[in-house]
Scaffold this motif. Structure first.
Motif, PDB file in Angstrom:
ATOM      1  N   HIS A  83       0.807  -1.227   0.000  1.00  0.00           N
ATOM      2  CA  HIS A  83       0.000   0.000   0.000  1.00  0.00           C
ATOM      3  C   HIS A  83       0.837   1.272   0.000  1.00  0.00           C
ATOM      4  O   HIS A  83       0.297   2.367   0.212  1.00  0.00           O
ATOM      5  CB  HIS A  83      -0.966   0.020   1.198  1.00  0.00           C
ATOM      6  CG  HIS A  83      -1.798  -1.217   1.317  1.00  0.00           C
ATOM      7  ND1 HIS A  83      -2.754  -1.555   0.380  1.00  0.00           N
ATOM      8  CD2 HIS A  83      -1.812  -2.206   2.262  1.00  0.00           C
ATOM      9  CE1 HIS A  83      -3.338  -2.694   0.743  1.00  0.00           C
ATOM     10  NE2 HIS A  83      -2.776  -3.117   1.870  1.00  0.00           N
ATOM     11  N   LEU A  84       2.140   1.180  -0.235  1.00  0.00           N
ATOM     12  CA  LEU A  84       2.995   2.352  -0.326  1.00  0.00           C
ATOM     13  C   LEU A  84       3.472   2.530  -1.761  1.00  0.00           C
ATOM     14  O   LEU A  84       3.893   1.559  -2.407  1.00  0.00           O
ATOM     15  CB  LEU A  84       4.200   2.225   0.609  1.00  0.00           C
ATOM     16  CG  LEU A  84       3.953   2.461   2.102  1.00  0.00           C
ATOM     17  CD1 LEU A  84       5.209   2.128   2.887  1.00  0.00           C
ATOM     18  CD2 LEU A  84       3.528   3.898   2.353  1.00  0.00           C
ATOM     19  N   CYS A 146      12.868   4.057  -3.657  1.00  0.00           N
ATOM     20  CA  CYS A 146      13.415   5.253  -4.302  1.00  0.00           C
ATOM     21  C   CYS A 146      13.113   6.520  -3.500  1.00  0.00           C
ATOM     22  O   CYS A 146      13.605   6.681  -2.404  1.00  0.00           O
ATOM     23  CB  CYS A 146      12.901   5.358  -5.745  1.00  0.00           C
ATOM     24  SG  CYS A 146      13.285   3.904  -6.766  1.00  0.00           S
ATOM     25  N   TYR A 147      12.260   7.394  -4.027  1.00  0.00           N
ATOM     26  CA  TYR A 147      11.988   8.674  -3.374  1.00  0.00           C
ATOM     27  C   TYR A 147      10.744   8.646  -2.481  1.00  0.00           C
ATOM     28  O   TYR A 147      10.231   9.706  -2.114  1.00  0.00           O
ATOM     29  CB  TYR A 147      11.860   9.790  -4.430  1.00  0.00           C
ATOM     30  CG  TYR A 147      13.167  10.082  -5.125  1.00  0.00           C
ATOM     31  CD1 TYR A 147      14.124  10.908  -4.529  1.00  0.00           C
ATOM     32  CD2 TYR A 147      13.450   9.518  -6.364  1.00  0.00           C
ATOM     33  CE1 TYR A 147      15.331  11.165  -5.165  1.00  0.00           C
ATOM     34  CE2 TYR A 147      14.648   9.769  -7.004  1.00  0.00           C
ATOM     35  CZ  TYR A 147      15.588  10.595  -6.403  1.00  0.00           C
ATOM     36  OH  TYR A 147      16.790  10.843  -7.030  1.00  0.00           O
ATOM     37  N   THR A 148      10.292   7.478  -2.140  1.00  0.00           N
ATOM     38  CA  THR A 148       9.275   7.374  -1.084  1.00  0.00           C
ATOM     39  C   THR A 148      10.003   7.452   0.251  1.00  0.00           C
ATOM     40  O   THR A 148      11.001   6.766   0.458  1.00  0.00           O
ATOM     41  CB  THR A 148       8.496   6.058  -1.185  1.00  0.00           C
ATOM     42  OG1 THR A 148       7.792   6.030  -2.426  1.00  0.00           O
ATOM     43  CG2 THR A 148       7.512   5.913  -0.030  1.00  0.00           C
ATOM     44  N   GLY A 149       9.521   8.297   1.125  1.00  0.00           N
ATOM     45  CA  GLY A 149      10.224   8.500   2.385  1.00  0.00           C
ATOM     46  C   GLY A 149       9.343   8.296   3.594  1.00  0.00           C
ATOM     47  O   GLY A 149       8.180   7.895   3.497  1.00  0.00           O
ATOM     48  N   ALA A 243      -8.488   1.011   7.231  1.00  0.00           N
ATOM     49  CA  ALA A 243      -7.387   0.389   7.977  1.00  0.00           C
ATOM     50  C   ALA A 243      -6.246   1.372   8.201  1.00  0.00           C
ATOM     51  O   ALA A 243      -5.678   1.448   9.302  1.00  0.00           O
ATOM     52  CB  ALA A 243      -6.890  -0.843   7.229  1.00  0.00           C
ATOM     53  N   ARG A 244      -5.895   2.153   7.182  1.00  0.00           N
ATOM     54  CA  ARG A 244      -4.819   3.139   7.335  1.00  0.00           C
ATOM     55  C   ARG A 244      -5.193   4.187   8.381  1.00  0.00           C
ATOM     56  O   ARG A 244      -4.371   4.583   9.205  1.00  0.00           O
ATOM     57  CB  ARG A 244      -4.518   3.828   5.998  1.00  0.00           C
ATOM     58  CG  ARG A 244      -3.858   2.943   4.949  1.00  0.00           C
ATOM     59  CD  ARG A 244      -3.153   3.774   3.882  1.00  0.00           C
ATOM     60  NE  ARG A 244      -4.029   4.784   3.312  1.00  0.00           N
ATOM     61  CZ  ARG A 244      -4.803   4.606   2.234  1.00  0.00           C
ATOM     62  NH1 ARG A 244      -4.805   3.434   1.613  1.00  0.00           N
ATOM     63  NH2 ARG A 244      -5.557   5.580   1.777  1.00  0.00           N
ATOM     64  N   SER A 245      -6.446   4.623   8.344  1.00  0.00           N
ATOM     65  CA  SER A 245      -6.893   5.632   9.303  1.00  0.00           C
ATOM     66  C   SER A 245      -6.937   5.067  10.716  1.00  0.00           C
ATOM     67  O   SER A 245      -6.592   5.763  11.683  1.00  0.00           O
ATOM     68  CB  SER A 245      -8.272   6.178   8.898  1.00  0.00           C
ATOM     69  OG  SER A 245      -8.187   6.898   7.686  1.00  0.00           O
TER      70      SER A 245
END
Length: 438
Positions: A83-84, A146-149, A243-245
């Protein structure tokens, strides 16, 4: 006259929440999809109203939908793992474009002040900036993000400075490294970390759908952080956004945020209903129980008097003065719900230590269908057993059947222990019941 009366009653009932929310810090998350929908104007109006009522407002927006649209326009497929988003160099350019566009659109809406509109006279100043320091997520499960932080630090001092200047703070899901790199972040993570860092009173998550019970598909009004964690573990099929919330709410509550709220953003006015009504309309997540039974204190006397006043006026309960309540407060048990006393009862132990009287059992009219009377009675019965009480007594004029259905039996006045017998008011002609303690 019904509608004006209803409005006046609602406005009066909302006043405790208006006072409670003033000068408090609320962090509000909403998705990029929300920004594209017509009803987003109503949300902006609600944000403006919160600001006008003295709420210190921090808004965190998402950009997932806007990034996906740009990728698809270029013939690329959005890539995710767990999910990212996997943010390569090309995708990062779309991230920057999306963040800039959404931020400007929100600032424009918050700047409206057309006469006759809900924004008239609002004059909201919006502050954005490099409040979030980030670091690369790196390689997980062999996947290079990569550029996901991920968030490394929140500049709380800078945010507080803006809030102290009466500005609303708007934060995009973008982070910057000390070396000048830009990282794409999860908006829910940013909102959570900001709320924790600011010691916010509330983290509000405007979700795409309500948090529903898997058992009967009904809305879940409240959960503790532990209950929410158990729900996630037991129901892996919960919608991803919910779920994320829930994860964000759990993390924030366990790290010092007062409360987290999951609110279905598609319900017009849901934000106001959640914040300014007693029961709300969303799902409240808290570190401790939202409603609890506990021994009363002197601070509860005003709430108890307000609760029992209508029953005294109807003759259901005998009148009790403030002085009498103060003298007997250690005998009282209350149900507290979000600072409001919605139930109470008294437990008077006789001098022989073998008998006790249950008195002043009352539940707020709005909460009489939730078995709260049963909970109070169960609490007292267990307490009686722990104290070695052998028999419970009660006097009643209009709730005799309720007690009979719960194991009490009628008895004669002559059978009452002292001082109940000598204090019996023949003018009220109350029925007397008793029950052995198991």
């Amino acid at each position: 006259m019904q509608q004006p009366t209803a409005f006046v009653n609602w406005f009066r009932n909302s006043s405790p929440y208006i006072h409670a929310h003033r000068n408090r810090t609320f962090v509000i998350f909403f998705s990029g999809a929300a920004v594209t929908e017509p009803e987003f104007d109503n949300l902006i109006h609600d944000f403006a109203l919160l600001k006008s009522l003295g709420v210190r407002l921090v808004l965190v927006h998402g950009i997932r939908q806007q990034i996906d649209e740009r990728l698809l326009q270029q013939g690329d497929t959005p890539r995710f793992h767990h999910h990212l988003r996997i943010t390569d160099a090309a995708t990062l350019q779309y991230v920057k474009q999306a963040a800039g566009l959404v931020r400007v659109e929100i600032e424009a809406l918050l700047s409206m002040g057309v006469s006759g509109s809900p924004m008239a006279g609002a004059k909201i100043r919006v502050a954005s900036g490099n409040f979030v320091t980030a670091k690369p997520l790196g390689v997980l499960d062999g996947i290079d993000y990569c550029y996901t932080g991920k968030v490394r630090r929140i500049d709380t001092q800078a945010i507080h400075q803006q809030l102290d200047q009466n500005n609303a703070v708007l934060i995009s899901p973008i982070g910057y490294s000390p070396s000048g790199e830009v990282f794409n972040l999860s908006a829910e993570e940013v909102a959570t970390e900001v709320a924790i860092a600011l010691h916010a009173e509330k983290l509000i998550l405007l979700t795409d759908q309500a948090c529903l019970s898997p058992e009967d598909n009904s809305p879940i009004p409240q959960l503790t952080a532990d209950q929410a964690s158990a729900l996630l573990a037991a129901e892996p099929g919960l919608p991803d956004a919910v779920a994320r919330s829930l994860n964000a709410a759990i993390q924030s509550c366990r790290q010092g945020v007062g409360r987290a709220h999951l609110i279905n953003r598609h319900l017009d006015g849901a934000l106001l209903l959640e914040l300014f009504t007693r029961d709300g309309i969303g799902t409240l997540i808290s570190s401790t129980e939202f409603e609890a039974i506990r021994p009363a204190t002197l601070d509860d006397i005003g709430g108890i008097m307000e609760l029992i006043k209508p029953l005294e006026q109807q003759g259901i309960l005998i009148k009790r003065s403030r002085e009498k309540l103060e003298m007997e407060i250690n005998d009282y048990i209350v149900i507290e719900r979000d600072g409001l006393i919605i139930g109470c009862t008294a437990f008077h132990i006789m001098s022989d230590k073998r008998n006790a009287e249950i008195a002043c059992l009352a539940v707020h009219a709005d909460y009489q269908r939730g078995a709260r009377g049963n909970r109070l009675l169960t609490y007292l019965t267990r307490n009686a057993a722990k104290r070695g009480i052998q028999r419970l007594y009660v006097r009643s004029t209009q709730t005799v059947h309720w007690f009979v259905e719960r194991g009490f039996s009628p008895c004669e006045i002559e059978d009452l222990p002292e001082p109940m017998k000598s204090a019996y008011n023949h003018a009220r002609n109350s029925k007397v019941l008793s029950k052995a303690v198991d």
